[in-house]
Design an enzyme around this catalytic site. Structure first.
Site, PDB file in Angstrom:
ATOM      1  N   THR A  17       0.837  -1.216   0.000  1.00 48.08           N
ATOM      2  CA  THR A  17       0.000   0.000   0.000  1.00 48.08           C
ATOM      3  C   THR A  17       0.866   1.258   0.000  1.00 48.08           C
ATOM      4  O   THR A  17       0.657   2.171  -0.800  1.00 48.08           O
ATOM      5  CB  THR A  17      -0.904   0.008   1.251  1.00 48.08           C
ATOM      6  OG1 THR A  17      -1.642  -1.220   1.269  1.00 48.08           O
ATOM      7  CG2 THR A  17      -1.869   1.171   1.213  1.00 48.08           C
ATOM      8  N   LYS A 209       4.829   3.920  18.334  1.00 46.44           N
ATOM      9  CA  LYS A 209       4.937   5.316  17.887  1.00 46.44           C
ATOM     10  C   LYS A 209       5.326   6.229  19.045  1.00 46.44           C
ATOM     11  O   LYS A 209       6.139   7.143  18.891  1.00 46.44           O
ATOM     12  CB  LYS A 209       3.607   5.767  17.274  1.00 46.44           C
ATOM     13  CG  LYS A 209       3.279   5.056  15.954  1.00 46.44           C
ATOM     14  CD  LYS A 209       1.835   5.341  15.546  1.00 46.44           C
ATOM     15  CE  LYS A 209       1.464   4.684  14.225  1.00 46.44           C
ATOM     16  NZ  LYS A 209      -0.006   4.742  13.985  1.00 46.44           N
TER      17      LYS A 209
END
Lengths: 432, 432
Positions: A17, A209
């Site tokens: 993607t 993250k």
């Protein structure tokens, strides 16, 4: 294509993607990028697991290969853009590229959250760039603003909604009154959640993250496993309704801050006051909130995932590498360590807490519950009680209490005969 | 202090609110900045109008001077940080510094919005850095994200709430029901508005910032005077109340976008749908919203003014210059022009429009008004009518109409005998 100082030959590892969007971005905006910046981004090689599989993109002969190591070793490749994901073999491939003097750009959050410091060190020794804007928040500018635009600040806190899937689920639960499972299925149907949603709903993605953000913001290593982590599976429609009644939204909060020389990093559901900037971040949006000692509070909001936004970040990093290439300034901004600071374990953190309990509805019950809070030194900020016939729901929001105090309260509550169950205990962000 | 490649000697021009905060920031965080980045920021000279005046800051002998040109010419100064404001003599001083091979950092929005292209050209020829993060949005990272983090995108739109004073006034008008004058006086008491508020309330400040953002985002020169500009003096408490009833907030919107190869740039009051990201920006906060073809919509929110946030941006730019100094990479990222594109005059822009009219309350009046809209090809999206005895207030929100069409409608309405007055006409952002 003529190669000059302004020509950067890219080896792309992965063409799913994100990789596919990188290819399309280079084809769509490549000429304009060259016109503006004077640097040409030339896609020289692309490594994919199955080169024979069509991916709706046509490449010149010799560009596609099944062998990522061949791309890394190709002398016709100046820079590696890694969008394959997973810790290995990505780590080994990037170290190999760095040792060959090639700059690297990566979108790989688990890799950086686990081996960032090793990779930063290798890049610094080799004098190459290691850039990772795409590893946090997709197209949101986060890493570069922290490293550069806010570089004059001592960062006091980094907080965010770093996972779009869970934010979508919690938004739907709030808007539609759905339970978790129903909202998850809706997210899966719309492509916002994977068939196996563990990585998102249990907070692994947000924790990785946050580890990256904390490492950069506080200039001290924070590993993915250093981040305290709770997912959203236990959050119920009832919790969200009670929270709203009390003036809060429920979000999966990622929070890292420095207090008294220790770093605290945690991902868990949290009640945010409705006027908190992160409370209004809806659906699949992400947001990163930074508090600096001079800049004050700065928040950035946008699409934190998806092929195109992530490709925007990958190619921005490639442009930066190209600018360094042209200026002979590779390694210009690396990871900048300061004094290492220890982590504060979750037991030593403090928050107000929301508790939802089911109790036997008879006189004296609340007094027994309140006594436990009092004896453990936890003071109560607000109470909602709703009778349901034989039983009652009691919601308590405490003032700020140490995690260790709250654990003692919870253990004693569980032992009360009149208390059926503590349905949930959720930390509250900010002061109550 | 020893001077090395990692030592940058700063000449500061101006030591008012921002300059004083720059000095305090360097004193507070200078050692930490040196520890992290390896560069030392040494305040070598400070030019102020009245060196004899105490400003609560103590400088070494010989640092303070009343002569800015002396600081620019001082061979002991590597970089100029200009926080004095005003077009002249700032322009001449910065050009002089650039010609001497010194990099410059500026917080001066009017200077850049009027002479940016001249200064960018001079800096490119001299191979020095010209940085201006502090000129827009105070401590908000805006310029660097546009130039670097979003560099892979074709920017389609930049919009923002770029002036904290007017946003504070409009927020107070909405919350308290105050008229403009009352809210302005409150803002003046709190130090959010100047004694002479023209620069803020008439949109000059926001227009200058928008010109800078548009020049950078679209890579084509946009001068402050190219920006169409209307202030907020005509906005009434009644407008805000009607807008809210229709689902809108009233904001001073700064908007620049590219459509069919032309750039449109305008600052004016606007109705924003309540779910628009900029509608929730309250009080003195600023926000910048960028739409890129790959990144999608990204918004950054924070304190857009004030000494400390602005100093955060000035010193971030100084750190960047220091990094270039060390890497021998001055001029690494300049202003990047692309094909110049013409501006779209306001007459050729199109928006939905909100109109508040006072009419004689008798049968047939509305039909006469509606006929004018129909004959000019402007279709009506919604209507609110409130009778006030002899007269009635009519609010109309149109669908998107060309500015030139709306001007014809307004001219014809003004000629209607049954219409007392068109109290206000405010553009609506987005589609209706």
């Amino acid at each position: 294509m003529r190669r000059g100082q302004g020509e950067l030959r890219i080896g792309l590892l992965g063409c799913g993607t994100v990789g596919g969007a990188v290819v399309r971005l280079l084809r769509t905006n490549g000429a304009e990028i060259r016109r503006r910046t004077g640097v040409g981004l030339h896609l020289a090689r692309v490594a994919v697991a199955h080169p024979e599989k069509s991916r709706g993109l046509v490449f010149d002969p010799g560009v596609l290969t099944g062998d990522a190591a061949e791309v890394v070793g190709d002398p016709q490749v100046d820079v590696i853009a890694e969008v394959m994901g997973g810790v290995e073999p990505a780590r080994r491939l990037l170290l190999d590229a760095i040792e060959r003097g090639k700059s690297v750009v990566t979108a790989n959050k688990q890799l950086i959250a686990r081996h960032g410091v090793e990779l930063f060190g290798a890049a610094a020794r080799a004098g190459v760039d290691l850039r990772l804007e795409a590893s946090v928040g997709g197209g949101l500018p986060v890493i570069q603003p922290l490293k550069e635009s806010l570089a004059a600040n001592r960062v006091l806190e980094v907080a965010g909604i770093l996972n779009g899937t869970t934010n979508y689920i919690l938004t739907k639960m709030a808007d539609e009154g759905w339970e978790f499972e129903e909202a998850l299925q809706d997210a899966q149907r719309r492509g916002f959640a994977e068939a196996d949603p563990t990585d998102d709903v249990d907070g692994h993605d947000a924790a990785a993250k946050l580890a990256i953000l904390a490492t950069i913001a506080f200039h001290t290593p924070v590993h993915a496993d250093d981040v305290y982590r709770e997912g959203i599976r236990r959050v119920s429609a009832q919790d969200i309704a009670f929270a709203r009644e009390l003036g809060f939204a429920v979000k999966l909060l990622a929070l890292a801050r420095e207090q008294q020389g220790r770093i605290e990093a945690r991902v868990h559901p949290a009640l945010l006051p409705l006027d908190h900037p992160l409370a209004s971040i809806r659906n699949e949006l992400n947001a990163v909130f930074v508090r600096g000692d001079f800049a004050g509070e700065v928040m950035t909001v946008g699409r934190g995932a998806g092929g195109e936004p992530t490709a925007s970040a990958v190619v921005a990093d490639l442009i930066d590498v190209a600018r360094n290439h042209r200026a002979g300034a590779h390694g210009r901004v690396g990871w900048e360590a300061s004094e290492p600071r220890p982590l504060r374990p979750i037991e030593d953190t403090a928050s107000p807490v929301y508790l939802l309990m089911q109790v036997t509805d008879r006189p004296g019950v609340f007094a027994r519950i309140a006594a436990i809070f009092g004896e453990e030194g936890v003071s109560i900020a607000s109470i909602v009680q709703k009778s349901r016939g034989q039983t009652a729901d009691i919601v308590i929001v405490t003032h700020t209490a140490l995690e260790s105090q709250m654990r003692r309260v919870l253990a004693r509550l569980e032992g009360l005969d009149v208390l059926h169950t503590v349905r949930n205990a959720i930390r509250v962000a900010g002061e109550v």
